[in-house]
Every structure is written in structure tokens, then in C-alpha cells.
Scaffold this motif. Structure first.
Motif, mmCIF file in Angstrom:
data_model
loop_
_atom_site.group_PDB
_atom_site.id
_atom_site.type_symbol
_atom_site.label_atom_id
_atom_site.label_comp_id
_atom_site.label_asym_id
_atom_site.label_seq_id
_atom_site.Cartn_x
_atom_site.Cartn_y
_atom_site.Cartn_z
ATOM 1 N N LEU A 21 -5.517 -10.581 52.591
ATOM 2 C CA LEU A 21 -5.236 -9.453 51.605
ATOM 3 C C LEU A 21 -5.730 -8.418 52.443
ATOM 4 N N ASN A 22 -5.375 -7.070 52.986
ATOM 5 C CA ASN A 22 -6.731 -6.034 52.861
ATOM 6 C C ASN A 22 -6.829 -5.228 52.175
ATOM 7 N N CYS A 23 -8.108 -4.928 51.968
ATOM 8 C CA CYS A 23 -8.490 -3.450 51.147
ATOM 9 C C CYS A 23 -9.528 -2.200 51.491
ATOM 10 N N THR A 24 -8.787 -1.380 51.731
ATOM 11 C CA THR A 24 -10.341 -0.377 52.279
ATOM 12 C C THR A 24 -9.967 0.134 51.395
ATOM 13 N N TYR A 25 -11.202 1.283 51.233
ATOM 14 C CA TYR A 25 -11.673 2.413 50.233
ATOM 15 C C TYR A 25 -12.169 3.421 51.291
ATOM 16 N N GLN A 26 -12.126 4.376 49.984
ATOM 17 C CA GLN A 26 -12.777 5.561 50.359
ATOM 18 C C GLN A 26 -13.428 5.994 49.165
ATOM 19 N N THR A 27 -15.239 6.221 49.606
ATOM 20 C CA THR A 27 -15.951 6.823 48.347
ATOM 21 C C THR A 27 -17.349 7.775 49.091
ATOM 22 N N ILE A 28 -18.268 8.043 48.107
ATOM 23 C CA ILE A 28 -19.147 9.128 48.929
ATOM 24 C C ILE A 28 -20.028 8.679 48.433
ATOM 25 N N TYR A 29 -20.263 7.184 47.722
ATOM 26 C CA TYR A 29 -21.380 6.684 47.004
ATOM 27 C C TYR A 29 -22.034 5.736 47.672
ATOM 28 N N SER A 30 -22.972 6.157 48.379
ATOM 29 C CA SER A 30 -23.096 4.548 49.051
ATOM 30 C C SER A 30 -23.927 3.147 48.247
ATOM 31 N N ASN A 31 -23.669 2.760 46.957
ATOM 32 C CA ASN A 31 -24.234 1.676 46.041
ATOM 33 C C ASN A 31 -23.434 1.661 45.761
ATOM 34 N N ALA A 32 -21.813 1.657 45.926
ATOM 35 C CA ALA A 32 -20.489 1.617 45.410
ATOM 36 C C ALA A 32 -20.630 -0.092 45.552
ATOM 37 N N PHE A 33 -20.162 -0.967 44.339
ATOM 38 C CA PHE A 33 -19.220 -2.208 43.958
ATOM 39 C C PHE A 33 -18.052 -2.589 45.114
ATOM 40 N N LEU A 34 -18.015 -3.321 45.529
ATOM 41 C CA LEU A 34 -16.381 -4.032 45.648
ATOM 42 C C LEU A 34 -15.988 -4.996 44.929
ATOM 43 N N ASP A 54 -23.768 -4.316 52.836
ATOM 44 C CA ASP A 54 -22.979 -4.537 53.593
ATOM 45 C C ASP A 54 -23.062 -5.906 54.908
ATOM 46 N N ASN A 55 -22.057 -5.831 55.529
ATOM 47 C CA ASN A 55 -21.871 -7.410 56.302
ATOM 48 C C ASN A 55 -22.082 -8.226 55.934
ATOM 49 N N LYS A 56 -22.290 -8.793 54.288
ATOM 50 C CA LYS A 56 -22.903 -9.528 54.343
ATOM 51 C C LYS A 56 -21.450 -10.523 53.713
ATOM 52 N N ARG A 57 -21.092 -11.953 53.602
ATOM 53 C CA ARG A 57 -20.058 -12.241 53.195
ATOM 54 C C ARG A 57 -20.703 -13.148 51.861
ATOM 55 N N SER A 71 -15.911 0.208 58.004
ATOM 56 C CA SER A 71 -15.452 0.789 58.209
ATOM 57 C C SER A 71 -14.343 0.732 57.118
ATOM 58 N N SER A 72 -15.359 0.883 55.876
ATOM 59 C CA SER A 72 -14.610 0.191 54.582
ATOM 60 C C SER A 72 -13.357 0.532 54.275
ATOM 61 N N SER A 73 -14.197 -1.312 54.607
ATOM 62 C CA SER A 73 -13.236 -2.356 54.210
ATOM 63 C C SER A 73 -13.535 -3.690 53.650
ATOM 64 N N PHE A 74 -12.949 -4.193 53.091
ATOM 65 C CA PHE A 74 -13.074 -5.887 51.590
ATOM 66 C C PHE A 74 -12.430 -6.369 51.754
ATOM 67 N N HIS A 75 -11.900 -7.071 52.884
ATOM 68 C CA HIS A 75 -10.357 -8.263 52.840
ATOM 69 C C HIS A 75 -10.711 -9.137 52.490
ATOM 70 N N LEU A 76 -10.173 -9.588 51.530
ATOM 71 C CA LEU A 76 -9.917 -10.795 51.172
ATOM 72 C C LEU A 76 -8.819 -11.932 52.264
ATOM 73 N N GLN A 77 -10.128 -13.538 51.920
ATOM 74 C CA GLN A 77 -9.407 -13.922 52.442
ATOM 75 C C GLN A 77 -9.792 -15.583 52.867
ATOM 76 N N LYS A 78 -8.950 -16.303 52.833
ATOM 77 C CA LYS A 78 -9.039 -18.033 52.517
ATOM 78 C C LYS A 78 -8.259 -18.654 53.651
ATOM 79 N N SER A 79 -8.951 -19.635 54.074
ATOM 80 C CA SER A 79 -8.688 -20.540 54.911
ATOM 81 C C SER A 79 -7.484 -21.360 55.415
ATOM 82 N N SER A 80 -6.973 -21.536 53.355
ATOM 83 C CA SER A 80 -5.816 -21.976 53.518
ATOM 84 C C SER A 80 -4.928 -22.383 52.022
#
Lengths: 116, 112
Positions: A21-34, A54-57, A71-80
């Protein structure tokens, strides 16, 4: 202001196939939580995943997501996918400010429908 | 464990009638409290927040008001409902300086 985009309103999958499931975002805040919240029918929306690193699974209950600030993204994934995964999924953002208003900005939500 | 309760579960109201929606949080002292609203086909958006008893801040103007009469109670109200008030109302809480919000089950409102 902040914004969150979930392009898919409905995702229909056959059980056992991978979920994304795709999620992209826009914010000016560097400490934003997704966040990813899951909302089952007749229940309260509940937190599934969150990240501000950043870059932590991040993983929970078989789902995972990685925050990519480049890329301002936080996509949700599941293998099955499982039938029980059928629900409404919200991606949300908070600006990470402490004190005062911890405002969540939501995407439109994606309905995940898993079929046998 | 903390619990959050919203009432009523659902309402059908006439345009111009008053409205009162409630939210109670148990098991958490001095939470931050929030009201969110989602119009049919729309996105959840924050309406109000409160960080202490008696103090409520408005985020979006929708001809609604909110009050926090007790530490664990958050009320959303209006004296005259509009058709545009229809939708799904969610109450949420968080700890002070904590990023995660926890939601109630919501109230569905239909204004006719």
C-alpha cells in the motif's frame, strides 16, 4: 501545510499474494513521524506501524514499512496477504513537535480487500 | 490499561437541531485529547485539541465547538446542525509529548 497521499482507494488481492500500500507525504519538518493505522469494521483505528528514522525498516504483525525521506515515502508491505488483513488502512503524519498540538495529517485511506 | 469510549455510536439528526458527542478516557492521567472528523468520501481531519482541562483549541472552523469539562472527558457540540456536519467523528488521546494517538470507536452522524 503537511499532506499525505494514498493513491489507491481500493486494493483487491488474492490470499497469499504480497501486499503493498503506497504512501507519500509532504512536510517541512525533518523530525516528522509517519504512521500506519488499520481500521477494522466496528472497531477503533489502531496503530500498526510508526517511524521517524530514515531508511530503517519497522515491523509489526507481519507488516513492515521503511521511511525513505529522500522520496518522502512510507509504503506498507506484507509478504503474504491473509483474509483477516481486509480493512481500511490510513497513512498519517505528525510534525514531531513536542508539547501543544500533536496534529495527525491523514491520507485518504486505502481499503484492502483480500479474497480467497 | 487505557480505554477510550465514545457516545453515541450513531445518530440521525435533523438540520438545525443541537448535537452533543462525548468521549471519555479511562486509565490515563492528563492526556492530550483530539477530535477528528471525516466527511463521507473525505479525509480525516483534526477539528480540536486540548492539552489541559478547560482549554480547547480549534483547528478547523466547522460551526462546531468543543469543551473539556473534566480531565478525562471531551465534548463536541453545536446548537444548530448543518447538512455538512454529517460524517464520522473520532476522538483520540495521546500522552503529553508522545507521538502516538489512540482512537475511540467513533460516532457516525447523519444530518437530514
Amino acid at each position: 501545510g503537511d499532506s499525505v497521499t494514498q493513491k489507491e482507494g481500493l486494493v483487491t488481492l488474492t490470499e497469499g499474494l504480497p501486499v503493498m500500500l503506497n504512501c507519500t507525504y509532504q512536510t517541512i519538518y525533518s523530525n516528522a513521524f509517519l504512521f500506519w493505522y488499520v481500521h477494522y469494521l466496528n472497531e477503533s483505528p489502531r496503530l500498526l506501524l510508526k517511524s521517524s528514522t530514515d531508511n530503517k525498516r519497522t515491523e509489526h504483525q507481519g507488516f513492515h514499512a521503511t521511511l525513505h525521506k529522500s522520496s518522502s515515502s512510507f509504503h506498507l508491505q506484507k509478504s503474504s496477504a491473509q483474509l483477516s488483513d481486509s480493512a481500511l488502512y490510513y497513512c498519517a503524519l505528525s510534525d514531531g513537535a513536542t508539547g501543544g498540538n500533536n496534529k495527525l495529517t491523514f491520507g485518504q485511506g486505502t481499503v484492502l480487500s483480500v479474497i480467497p | 490499561a487505557q480505554t477510550i469510549h465514545q457516545w453515541p455510536v450513531a445518530e440521525i439528526k435533523a438540520v438545525g437541531s443541537p448535537l452533543s458527542l462525548g468521549c471519555t478516557i479511562k486509565g490515563k492521567s492528563s492526556p492530550n485529547l483530539y477530535w477528528y472528523w471525516q466527511a463521507t468520501g473525505g479525509t480525516l481531519q483534526q477539528l480540536f485539541y486540548s492539552i489541559t482541562v478547560g482549554q480547547v483549541e480549534s483547528v478547523v472552523q466547522l460551526n462546531l465547538s468543543a469543551s473539556r469539562p473534566k480531565d478525562d472527558q471531551f465534548i463536541l457540540s453545536t446548537e444548530k446542525l448543518l447538512l455538512s456536519h454529517s460524517g464520522f467523528y473520532l476522538c483520540a488521546w495521546s500522552g503529553v509529548n508522545q507521538d502516538t494517538q489512540y482512537f475511540g470507536p467513533g460516532t457516525r452522524l447523519l444530518v437530514l
